[in-house]
Write an enzyme that holds these catalytic residues in place. Structure first.
Site, PDB file in Angstrom:
ATOM      1  N   TYR A  49       0.833  -1.266   0.086  1.00 61.39           N
ATOM      2  CA  TYR A  49       0.108  -0.186   0.015  1.00 61.39           C
ATOM      3  C   TYR A  49       0.957   1.294   0.106  1.00 61.39           C
ATOM      4  CZ  TYR A  49      -4.524  -2.741   0.667  1.00 61.39           C
ATOM      5  OH  TYR A  49      -5.533  -3.370   0.420  1.00 61.39           O
ATOM      6  N   ASN A 112     -13.555  -3.645   3.030  1.00 57.37           N
ATOM      7  CA  ASN A 112     -14.187  -3.672   1.945  1.00 57.37           C
ATOM      8  C   ASN A 112     -13.848  -4.957   1.187  1.00 57.37           C
ATOM      9  OD1 ASN A 112     -11.661  -3.024   1.090  1.00 57.37           O
ATOM     10  ND2 ASN A 112     -12.361  -1.463  -0.387  1.00 57.37           N
ATOM     11  N   HIS A 115      -9.182  -7.123  -2.384  1.00 52.96           N
ATOM     12  CA  HIS A 115      -8.233  -6.370  -3.294  1.00 52.96           C
ATOM     13  C   HIS A 115      -8.000  -6.861  -4.581  1.00 52.96           C
ATOM     14  CE1 HIS A 115      -4.801  -4.197  -4.362  1.00 52.96           C
ATOM     15  NE2 HIS A 115      -4.057  -5.106  -4.888  1.00 52.96           N
TER      16      HIS A 115
HETATM   17  P1  GTP Z   1      -7.661  -1.897  -3.209  1.00 54.32           P
HETATM   18  O1  GTP Z   1      -7.805  -2.849  -4.061  1.00 54.32           O
HETATM   19  O2  GTP Z   1      -7.780  -2.458  -1.768  1.00 54.32           O
HETATM   20  O3  GTP Z   1      -6.371  -1.279  -3.571  1.00 54.32           O
HETATM   21  O4  GTP Z   1      -8.840  -0.798  -3.284  1.00 54.32           O
HETATM   22  P2  GTP Z   1      -9.275   0.152  -4.452  1.00 54.32           P
HETATM   23  O5  GTP Z   1      -8.001   0.180  -5.375  1.00 54.32           O
HETATM   24  O6  GTP Z   1     -10.700   0.049  -4.878  1.00 54.32           O
HETATM   25  O7  GTP Z   1      -9.087   1.327  -3.578  1.00 54.32           O
HETATM   26  P3  GTP Z   1      -7.573   2.458  -3.383  1.00 54.32           P
HETATM   27  O8  GTP Z   1      -6.310   1.893  -3.751  1.00 54.32           O
HETATM   28  O9  GTP Z   1      -8.124   3.864  -3.506  1.00 54.32           O
HETATM   29  O10 GTP Z   1      -7.694   2.222  -1.657  1.00 54.32           O
HETATM   30  C1  GTP Z   1      -6.876   0.993  -1.095  1.00 54.32           C
HETATM   31  C2  GTP Z   1      -7.714   0.604   0.197  1.00 54.32           C
HETATM   32  O11 GTP Z   1      -7.761   1.656   0.849  1.00 54.32           O
HETATM   33  C3  GTP Z   1      -9.210   0.642  -0.059  1.00 54.32           C
HETATM   34  O12 GTP Z   1      -9.472  -0.684  -0.814  1.00 54.32           O
HETATM   35  C4  GTP Z   1      -9.759   0.732   1.438  1.00 54.32           C
HETATM   36  O13 GTP Z   1      -9.858  -0.757   2.022  1.00 54.32           O
HETATM   37  C5  GTP Z   1      -8.821   1.690   1.860  1.00 54.32           C
HETATM   38  N1  GTP Z   1      -9.526   3.061   1.993  1.00 54.32           N
HETATM   39  C6  GTP Z   1      -9.404   3.788   0.837  1.00 54.32           C
HETATM   40  N2  GTP Z   1     -10.230   5.035   1.117  1.00 54.32           N
HETATM   41  C7  GTP Z   1     -10.319   4.887   2.517  1.00 54.32           C
HETATM   42  C8  GTP Z   1     -10.903   5.679   3.461  1.00 54.32           C
HETATM   43  O14 GTP Z   1     -11.139   6.894   3.047  1.00 54.32           O
HETATM   44  N3  GTP Z   1     -11.025   5.371   4.677  1.00 54.32           N
HETATM   45  C9  GTP Z   1     -10.593   4.356   4.984  1.00 54.32           C
HETATM   46  N4  GTP Z   1     -10.735   3.644   6.313  1.00 54.32           N
HETATM   47  N5  GTP Z   1      -9.964   3.252   4.306  1.00 54.32           N
HETATM   48  C10 GTP Z   1     -10.008   3.487   2.819  1.00 54.32           C
HETATM   49 MG    MG Z   2      -6.099   0.023  -5.108  1.00 57.45          MG
END
Ligand code: GTP
Ligand code: MG
Length: 147
Positions: A49, A112, A115
């Site tokens: 991450y 959620n 990933h």
């Molecule tokens: P990933 O497949 O997990 O990478 O999810 P994504 O690609 O759909 O979203 P992104 O990469 O933008 O964010 C990575 C992860 O960070 C998300 O899946 C969430 O679990 C977490 N996350 C993102 N935004 C928030 C937020 O505003 N609050 C919190 N608590 N977690 C967040």
């Molecule tokens: Mg992501």
């Protein structure tokens, strides 16, 4: 043919959703070419991450992902990266359509369930990071009916 990295997060494993989720990707036609249940080391979580390092939720995200085992997978198939993301639904489960994994099983963005790599570049980076670039090559009889 494209590969993607997909991981059932600790909430999905704890809630007994691994089988259901693997089932959805298999039925879609994607081929499982790597899989493992594992406890995520702190350093791996932070590296995975890294793009979110400056975000306010980074600490919570890393502590969530290391809180209990995850089920990591490599999936292969035509447009595997975008197809897997479509099956997953939007990042925030509250906005994910019914029929998607997050739409059917998720409630909040913090947990959620799943990933998936967001681009072929991310997929290459993540398969290297989580599977040391290794996957299992094999043929399935059904492949001729999928592409
Ligand atoms: P990933 O497949 O997990 O990478 O999810 P994504 O690609 O759909 O979203 P992104 O990469 O933008 O964010 C990575 C992860 O960070 C998300 O899946 C969430 O679990 C977490 N996350 C993102 N935004 C928030 C937020 O505003 N609050 C919190 N608590 N977690 C967040
Ligand atoms: Mg992501």
């Amino acid at each position: 043919v494209e590969k993607t990295f997909v991981m059932v997060k600790p909430d999905g494993v704890q809630r007994g959703l691994v089988g259901e989720i693997v089932n959805r990707f298999e039925k879609k036609g994607l081929k499982l070419v790597g899989a493992k249940l594992m406890q995520v080391p702190q350093a791996l979580a932070e590296e995975h991450y890294a793009e979110h390092k400056e975000r306010p939720f980074f600490k919570d995200l890393v502590s969530f992902i290391t809180s209990s085992p995850v089920f990591a997978m490599v999936l292969e198939g035509d447009s595997a990266v975008s197809v897997a993301r479509t099956l997953m639904g939007k990042t925030n489960p509250a906005e994910s359509a019914p029929g998607t994994i997050r739409g059917d099983f998720g409630l909040t963005i913090g947990m959620n369930i799943i990933h998936g790599s967001d681009s072929t570049e991310s997929a290459a980076r993540e398969i290297k990071l989580w599977f040391n670039d290794e996957s299992v090559a094999y043929d399935r009889a059904v492949d001729v009916w999928l592409a």
